[in-house]
Design an enzyme around this catalytic site. Structure first.
Site, PDB file in Angstrom:
ATOM      1  N   LEU A 173      74.399  98.982  93.892  1.00  0.00           N
ATOM      2  CA  LEU A 173      73.616  98.059  94.716  1.00  0.00           C
ATOM      3  C   LEU A 173      73.078  96.921  93.857  1.00  0.00           C
ATOM      4  O   LEU A 173      72.120  97.099  93.108  1.00  0.00           O
ATOM      5  CB  LEU A 173      72.494  98.818  95.416  1.00  0.00           C
ATOM      6  CG  LEU A 173      72.980 100.013  96.259  1.00  0.00           C
ATOM      7  CD1 LEU A 173      71.802 100.752  96.881  1.00  0.00           C
ATOM      8  CD2 LEU A 173      73.968  99.575  97.333  1.00  0.00           C
ATOM      9  N   GLU A 174      73.721  95.761  93.979  1.00  0.00           N
ATOM     10  CA  GLU A 174      73.379  94.598  93.161  1.00  0.00           C
ATOM     11  C   GLU A 174      73.245  93.361  94.031  1.00  0.00           C
ATOM     12  O   GLU A 174      73.330  93.421  95.254  1.00  0.00           O
ATOM     13  CB  GLU A 174      74.448  94.386  92.085  1.00  0.00           C
ATOM     14  CG  GLU A 174      74.653  95.574  91.161  1.00  0.00           C
ATOM     15  CD  GLU A 174      75.621  95.250  90.039  1.00  0.00           C
ATOM     16  OE1 GLU A 174      75.468  94.186  89.408  1.00  0.00           O
ATOM     17  OE2 GLU A 174      76.541  96.058  89.800  1.00  0.00           O
ATOM     18  N   GLU A 175      73.081  92.203  93.350  1.00  0.00           N
ATOM     19  CA  GLU A 175      72.970  90.954  94.063  1.00  0.00           C
ATOM     20  C   GLU A 175      74.268  90.645  94.811  1.00  0.00           C
ATOM     21  O   GLU A 175      75.335  91.038  94.361  1.00  0.00           O
ATOM     22  CB  GLU A 175      72.660  89.803  93.083  1.00  0.00           C
ATOM     23  CG  GLU A 175      71.278  89.842  92.466  1.00  0.00           C
ATOM     24  CD  GLU A 175      71.228  90.709  91.222  1.00  0.00           C
ATOM     25  OE1 GLU A 175      72.218  91.436  90.963  1.00  0.00           O
ATOM     26  OE2 GLU A 175      70.230  90.673  90.515  1.00  0.00           O
TER      27      GLU A 175
END
Length: 424
Positions: free
Chosen positions: A158-160
């Site tokens: 879960l990242e940008e």
């Protein structure tokens, strides 16, 4: 921040894809799922390094396995279609139902006694949590991935830009919880950016969201790089800080926090021109095994080789490390972790839908009690004890039976773990 930007920015022509399979076998028939395999121990899934089979000059995976003993690999990345929609694709372009490269890679790994996990998300691109309109829809899209590849493990990276989208993260975590409940024994990891404070504001919000729905993955892993890090000492410091955040935001004691904590590193030169060498990996490995961490992995196998010609301390690359090394030096550390650590307990499983009510914080009872004319003879429930399915405890004058493995879930709480057998 530019966390793990190599995960999506560096891609090589598809002509390199034939290397990925590491075998002369024909590619799988279009739409044909890779065969299932017996699940490995949790430590292998916890050690699985990231591999891009369709980008960044994928290596011959048979060669890597033979040279290192590594059995599990984290295939990256599942995204939403580039044109929009709520269906799973590789890299936003190749639907899982028609992709032929990935099944061939899985066949090779499983044929050599290994297995794969699949990572969803990563840096950049459009994530399913952003495009699917609900937890149920997001979970359904990911369930197709689990079913198509007969997965025993999945990673939520879960990242940008999704990381900063509250609704999208709620969809992702709710979907992860649904998969965990509907696929008994599925190994679920959640990976997020790391900072010197452990993780940033959005990371703590992610933990709070997980806690509010009663979701406990096998681990929460941080990526301690691309954030002003300098060597292993800074990474260990971040992991200790993250350990504190797991305690304060998930309500865990120290041991439980370590048992659900993981690290995902980057070998060689990072996006932010940090450098991590074999000695750094060894230091973090020592920390991970001595503290009982639940995961130790890195980005990426594609980069686990010296640049040719040597470009040490030079250009950022998705297919080599830019530091002096022998081929597959860094993957040997993940194999060591799998052999040295103790598997964490399995996650809970059920088929119910995710709850949206924060779990109760009622303190545990520590003694027998009586109501309705009876006396509880079962051992009192304890928040620091791990219980298997079928375990019987007493709490607030009632007898309770666990439906699945649990720890720190209060009988009668929102997680729905315990069956109330009535007064005792």
């Amino acid at each position: 921040m530019a966390t793990a930007s190599l995960k999506r920015r560096i891609a090589l022509p598809t002509a390199a894809l034939a290397i990925a399979a590491g075998t002369t076998m024909a590619l799988a028939t279009t739409g044909h799922a890779a065969p299932s395999a017996a699940a490995l121990s949790n430590t292998w899934y916890a050690s699985a390094p990231y591999l891009m089979p369709e980008d960044n000059s994928p290596p011959n995976i048979s060669t890597v396995m033979d040279a290192t003993g590594q059995k599990a690999f984290q295939l990256a990345f599942i995204l939403a279609p580039n044109g929009g929609g709520c269906s799973a694709t590789w890299g936003g372009t190749s639907p899982i139902g028609s992709d032929t490269t990935i099944p061939a890679v899985i066949n090779t790994i499983r044929g050599k006694g290994g297995d794969v996990s699949v990572s969803v998300g990563g840096y950049g691109g459009t994530k399913l949590g952003q495009t699917c309109g609900s937890v149920a829809a997001t979970a359904a899209a990911y369930q197709q991935v689990v079913t198509t590849y007969s997965l025993h493990a999945i990673d939520f990276d879960l990242e940008e830009p999704e990381y900063e989208n509250t609704a999208a993260i709620a969809n992702e975590l709710g979907a992860a919880q649904t998969l965990q409940r509907n696929n008994p024994g599925l190994y679920v990891s959640v990976t997020m950016p790391g900072t010197s404070a452990g993780t940033g504001w959005f990371g703590t919000q992610l933990l709070d969201q997980a806690h509010s729905i009663g979701f406990t993955p096998n681990n929460f892993s941080i990526m301690p790089f691309d954030g002003g890090f300098s060597g292993a000492a800074s990474q260990v410091s971040a992991l200790e800080a993250f350990h504190g955040l797991l305690q304060s935001h998930m309500g865990w004691d120290s041991t439980t926090a370590y048992q659900h904590e993981g690290v995902s590193m980057m070998n060689g030169r990072t996006d932010a021109a940090e450098f991590f060498y074999q000695s750094d990996f060894q230091t973090v490995l020592n920390y991970a095994t001595s503290h009982g961490l639940a995961r130790y992995t890195y980005w990426s196998v594609n980069r686990d080789r010296q640049c040719s010609p040597p470009d040490n301390n030079g250009t950022l690359s998705g297919s080599c490390s830019s530091v002096p090394q022998n081929d597959w030096d860094f993957t040997k550390y993940t194999a060591q972790f799998a052999g040295a650590s103790t598997p964490p307990p399995p996650p809970p499983t059920t088929s119910t839908t995710p709850t949206t009510t924060p779990p109760t914080t009622t303190p545990p009872t520590t003694s027998t009690s009586s109501t309705g004319g009876g006396t509880c003879t079962a051992a009192p429930w304890n928040s620091q004890t791990a219980y298997n399915g079928g375990a019987v405890v007493s709490y607030n004058g009632h007898k309770w039976t666990a439906k699945w493995w649990t720890e720190a879930d209060v009988p009668g709480g929102a997680a729905g773990v315990w069956v109330d057998n009535g007064p005792c």
